[in-house]
Design a protein around this motif. Structure first.
Motif, PDB file in Angstrom:
ATOM      1  N   LYS A   1      17.706  -2.992  -4.966  1.00 50.45           N
ATOM      2  CA  LYS A   1      16.200  -2.104  -5.004  1.00 50.45           C
ATOM      3  C   LYS A   1      16.496  -0.880  -4.043  1.00 50.45           C
ATOM      4  O   LYS A   1      15.801   0.002  -4.573  1.00 50.45           O
ATOM      5  CB  LYS A   1      15.138  -2.991  -4.644  1.00 50.45           C
TER       6      LYS A   1
ATOM      7  N   ASN B   1      10.928  -4.059 -13.118  1.00 48.63           N
ATOM      8  CA  ASN B   1       9.556  -4.121 -12.511  1.00 48.63           C
ATOM      9  C   ASN B   1       9.797  -4.647 -11.067  1.00 48.63           C
ATOM     10  O   ASN B   1       9.124  -3.785 -10.108  1.00 48.63           O
ATOM     11  CB  ASN B   1       8.682  -4.987 -13.205  1.00 48.63           C
ATOM     12  N   GLU B   2      10.833  -5.276 -10.558  1.00 45.69           N
ATOM     13  CA  GLU B   2      11.082  -5.580  -9.057  1.00 45.69           C
ATOM     14  C   GLU B   2      11.588  -4.027  -8.520  1.00 45.69           C
ATOM     15  O   GLU B   2      11.094  -3.883  -7.322  1.00 45.69           O
ATOM     16  CB  GLU B   2      12.213  -6.468  -8.891  1.00 45.69           C
TER      17      GLU B   2
ATOM     18  N   ARG C   1      10.590  -1.178  -9.287  1.00 39.76           N
ATOM     19  CA  ARG C   1       9.564  -0.251  -9.463  1.00 39.76           C
ATOM     20  C   ARG C   1       8.731  -0.749  -8.458  1.00 39.76           C
ATOM     21  O   ARG C   1       7.621   0.164  -7.757  1.00 39.76           O
ATOM     22  CB  ARG C   1       8.803  -0.165 -10.826  1.00 39.76           C
ATOM     23  N   LYS C   2       8.206  -2.184  -8.183  1.00 38.42           N
ATOM     24  CA  LYS C   2       7.468  -2.442  -7.100  1.00 38.42           C
ATOM     25  C   LYS C   2       7.852  -2.135  -5.744  1.00 38.42           C
ATOM     26  O   LYS C   2       7.132  -1.587  -5.054  1.00 38.42           O
ATOM     27  CB  LYS C   2       7.336  -3.897  -7.137  1.00 38.42           C
ATOM     28  N   TYR C   3       9.006  -2.150  -5.535  1.00 35.86           N
ATOM     29  CA  TYR C   3       9.907  -1.759  -4.219  1.00 35.86           C
ATOM     30  C   TYR C   3       9.597  -0.184  -3.977  1.00 35.86           C
ATOM     31  O   TYR C   3       9.417  -0.010  -3.016  1.00 35.86           O
ATOM     32  CB  TYR C   3      11.214  -2.139  -4.538  1.00 35.86           C
TER      33      TYR C   3
ATOM     34  N   ASN D   1       6.744   1.215  -4.881  1.00 35.11           N
ATOM     35  CA  ASN D   1       5.572   1.469  -5.001  1.00 35.11           C
ATOM     36  C   ASN D   1       5.015   2.166  -6.294  1.00 35.11           C
ATOM     37  O   ASN D   1       3.988   2.907  -6.489  1.00 35.11           O
ATOM     38  CB  ASN D   1       5.037   2.291  -3.874  1.00 35.11           C
TER      39      ASN D   1
ATOM     40  N   LYS E   1       4.040   1.750 -10.530  1.00 37.36           N
ATOM     41  CA  LYS E   1       3.464   0.699 -11.280  1.00 37.36           C
ATOM     42  C   LYS E   1       4.492  -0.073 -12.097  1.00 37.36           C
ATOM     43  O   LYS E   1       5.365   0.677 -12.599  1.00 37.36           O
ATOM     44  CB  LYS E   1       2.170   1.289 -12.159  1.00 37.36           C
ATOM     45  N   GLU E   2       4.007  -1.411 -12.385  1.00 38.19           N
ATOM     46  CA  GLU E   2       4.841  -2.038 -13.339  1.00 38.19           C
ATOM     47  C   GLU E   2       4.716  -1.449 -14.633  1.00 38.19           C
ATOM     48  O   GLU E   2       3.754  -1.042 -15.201  1.00 38.19           O
ATOM     49  CB  GLU E   2       4.748  -3.552 -13.349  1.00 38.19           C
TER      50      GLU E   2
END
Ligand SMILES: Nc1ncnc2c1ncn2[C@@H]1O[C@H](COP(=O)(O)OP(=O)(O)OP(=O)(O)O)[C@@H](O)[C@H]1O
Ligand SMILES: [Mg+2]
Lengths: 481, 250
Positions: free
Chosen positions: B77, B104-105, B107-109, B111, B113-114
């Motif tokens: 990530k 999505n992981e 993207r989450k990392y 910050n 949005k998924e």
């Protein structure tokens, strides 16, 4: 390898998410089991004479029976005199609307993520919610009644449809079938009853959420599903139980009768409290589930995803009596920590051209033991019977155990029986590959396990499939360091 | 971006890497060549955080952070991508589900949005076109039953989806047919910019015709024994490794 084991160990340590006890007033009778207790249960339920006789006959038979010991299970001694055999929420009135229901009860459902209201409105599922022993809420009854479909608690069925009960009760699972079936027949408290009339397709999934709730109360559910000629029904059974320390006995009986060309799909997602990481507490689940394909070309499908209980002893079976009848058993059984499961099915071919399929997927983690036990029996007259069995085991780490016990008895030469079995491990290379794409080990294991179980999950009705997927992941998740 | 200092690593008790020093800056392409068994994949795996390989000495910083403090998924990530020499199959896990989770992981990392299902599928279509990968492949389980070349192509497709800052391509060219090599190289070039870097592990100078390296390193017996510009690849192609061994006095 040691690292891998450590990782899997960490990942598979997670506390039971649905562990809570709801504070509902409960009306219980004194603990212990004798004829007097059985008479009290029957009297409390205001049962007709034939039911009391059925119970007493079963009880007397049970006294002469011994607990089965052939399963690959270590079962502690169960003291039946320490169990309370009847508990019902004191609030037993019939509700016109949800507003009248004990708010604590509604909160319980909410914690489970299944608010009744939402269920009612969104999913089009009729819910017969069983808390402990007595049904407290039945919805959608009227829509069903218009079509002549009966979906009610077992007690109500005994009152309002005694003829059907008398005719079919014990047809698939006789009162003396086995130790736990006899016990259930003697003391069963409540459960669900379904009757689909001739030529009727049930327009919605029928669903029951069971909860084991009162402290120290054995649960003895009784379910009877009757599908008359040319009818169809899909039945969903799902359960979670609150966390507690004392072991709880659960010995349910489910009977399905499918008449000519009738089709019954019975799906289960089971998530009872499995005990803690050290194997303390948890539900003992000794279930007898059996269907009879009684009519010609009738069909019965057992679909299940099971992640719960400390001990599971369960073999949803089918007797293929009618010519050209079809039966399927599709199962995912997941065990973690110190859980023990000895599960499988029996397919008994009696009619000609009968066909059965078994797909069993075992997933074992932690120190658990997961056994598949399956019997395929073809009677001499069951010409051209066919069975296909596939039993797969997936191991996480090397402290768990998986066993397969297939029994095949073929009485004629025109039948074809096929059996396939595989055992695999989640490879650390697979997990590393996922990690390298940014997916945590926890999620990777969840994803791989769901992929492995997909064939069975796909057989579940949509909303159940989603729940089952979450459940598999939750049951293996942990706090990775 | 990446600084490796005096790196030693072993596998199954055997020393494989014996003092690697390498610095990779943003915008650069490094090629690592070397005989079979010299430790190229080991280096790639150590960078990605494969726990089968035990680091016994040295340091690696990635984006200024100690890489050993990061778990493999965090390294990913942070922008490190490894195109595996031997990609594994994950039966039952669909490419779509796998990549959606991965994207999505990431993207989450950051910050972010998924992605919605729709946006994700759009992204997938775009990147599929870039590496010209068949939808039939992306509709299957991860690498399951893929041919050798298809697996390599799928690695680059995933790279395109994840847009790493440091891509390590371990023999991605092996197993690709002539057209696929051109397409895949073209994809890698399109993904290149001044903010990211690429490490190419290869045996053949052919790949370097398409993806032109700034540096070529020779890894031999766990050490980088020679570093030069792209002309070194031609020399190796022509003469093999013997002359290097001689230079080393063997
Ligand atoms: N898991 C392992 N167990 C034992 N030995 C290993 C393992 N992985 C690598 N090795 C050994 O480490 C050495 C270096 O292997 P590595 O895969 O890094 O070589 P390489 O330079 O990538 O070779 P190639 O060009 O053939 O891909 C080899 O001798 C190999 O046998
Ligand atoms: Mg290699």
């Amino acid at each position: 390898m040691e690292d891998q084991n450590k990782l899997i160990h960490e990942v598979t340590q997670r506390d039971y998410r649905f562990g809570f006890v709801s504070d509902i007033e409960t009306d219980t009778i004194v603990k212990g089991l004798n004829e007097e207790v059985i008479r009290i249960i029957s009297a409390k339920k205001d049962e007709p004479e034939f039911m009391l006789e059925f119970r007493l006959k079963a009880y007397r038979r049970w006294l002469t029976m011994k607990m089965p010991e052939w399963a690959q299970l270590k079962v502690p001694v169960i003291d039946y005199q320490e169990i309370i055999f009847y508990a019902a929420p004191t609030q037993q009135a019939k509700y016109e609307s949800l507003n009248e229901v004990d708010p604590e009860l509604l909160r319980t459902f909410e914690k489970l993520g299944i608010p009744l209201e939402e269920q009612k409105m969104l999913s089009g599922v009729a819910v017969d919610a069983v808390i402990d022993s007595v049904s407290v809420k039945t919805t959608f009854k009227e829509t069903l009644a218009e079509r002549g479909i009966i979906f009610c608690s077992f007690s109500e069925a005994v009152k309002h449809h005694p003829d059907l009960i008398q005719k079919y009760l014990g047809m698939a699972v006789p009162y003396n079938d086995n130790y736990f079936a006899a016990l259930n027949s003697a003391v069963f408290s409540d459960g669900s009853f379904v009757y689909i009339p001739k030529g009727t397709r049930c327009p919605m999934e029928l669903s029951t959420y069971f909860r084991i709730n009162a402290q120290n109360t054995g649960q003895f559910e009784r379910t009877l599903v009757i599908a008359d000629d040319d009818s169809y029904v899909s039945y969903l059974e799902g359960c979670t139980a609150p966390m507690r320390d004392e072991n709880q006995l659960h010995a349910a009986v489910v009977e399905i009768i499918a008449l000519d060309r009738a089709e019954v799909k019975y799906s289960t997602v089971q998530n009872w409290y499995p005990g803690d990481k050290n194997g303390k507490g948890g539900i003992f689940n000794f279930v007898t589930k059996r269907g009879i394909c009684k009519g010609v070309a009738s069909k019965i499908f057992w679909n299940q995803v099971e992640t719960g209980s400390a001990i599971t002893w369960k073999y949803p079976s089918c007797i293929l009596m009618g010519d050209n009848s079809v039966a399927e058993f599709n199962s995912v059984a997941l065990t973690n920590n110190h859980q023990q499961a000895d599960t499988g099915t029996k397919m008994i071919h009696i009619g000609k051209n009968t066909k059965s399929t078994i797909v069993s997927k075992g997933i074992s983690a932690g120190h658990s033991s997961n056994s598949y036990r399956g019997l395929v029996r073809v009677a001499p007259k069951a010409e051209n019977a066919r069975n296909y069995s596939q039993c797969d085991s997936l191991l996480l780490g090397d402290t768990c155990g998986a066993h397969t016990f297939p029994y095949i008895e073929v009485g004629n030469s025109s039948s074809i029986i096929e059996h396939e079995a595989t055992t695999s491990k989640i490879g650390e290379d697979q997990i590393f590959y996922c990690n390298q794409r940014g997916i945590s080990t926890e999620d990777a294991i969840g994803m791989i396990v769901n992929g492995y179980a997909r064939e069975v999950i796909n057989k579940l009705p949509m909303e159940f499939a989603v729940e089952a997927q979450k459940l598999l992941q939750i049951s293996l998740e942990g706090s990775v360091g | 971006m990446l600084v490796i200092k005096d790196l030693y690593a072993k596998v199954e008790g055997k020393d494989i890497l014996k003092g690697i020093n390498l610095t990779v800056n943003a915008g650069e392409v490094h090629a690592i060549m070397g005989p079979n068994g010299s430790g190229k994949s080991t280096l790639a795996n150590v960078l990605a955080g494969n726990t089968n390989f035990e680091v016994t000495h040295g340091s690696i910083t990635f984006n200024g952070k100690d890489i050993f403090e990061m778990s493999p998924d965090v390294r990913a990530k942070e922008g490190l991508f490894l195109s595996f020499q031997y990609p594994v199959e994950i039966p039952g896990v669909s490419m779509v589900n796998f990549l959606k989770t991965a994207v999505n992981e990431h993207r989450k990392y950051r910050n972010e949005k998924e992605l919605s299902a729709g946006d994700f599928l759009k992204l997938m279509r775009e990147k599929k076109a870039m590496v010209q990968i068949d939808s039939q492949l992306t509709n299957r389980s991860v690498n399951e039953g893929f041919s050798g070349g298809e697996k390599k192509k799928n690695e680059i497709f995933q790279m395109a989806m994840l847009e790493p800052t440091l891509a390590i391509l371990d023999e991605t060219d092996s197993g690709l047919d002539i057209d696929a090599l051109r397409i895949v190289s073209n994809g890698v070039n399109l993904l290149k910019n001044k903010n990211n870097a690429t490490i190419l592990v290869t045996h053949y100078q052919r790949l370097l015709d398409y993806i032109v390296p700034d540096f070529v390193h020779v890894l031999y017996e766990g050490r980088i024994v020679k570093s030069a510009g792209k002309e070194l690849a031609f020399e190796l192609e022509e003469k093999g490794y013997d002359w290097i061994k001689k230079e080393l006095g063997e």
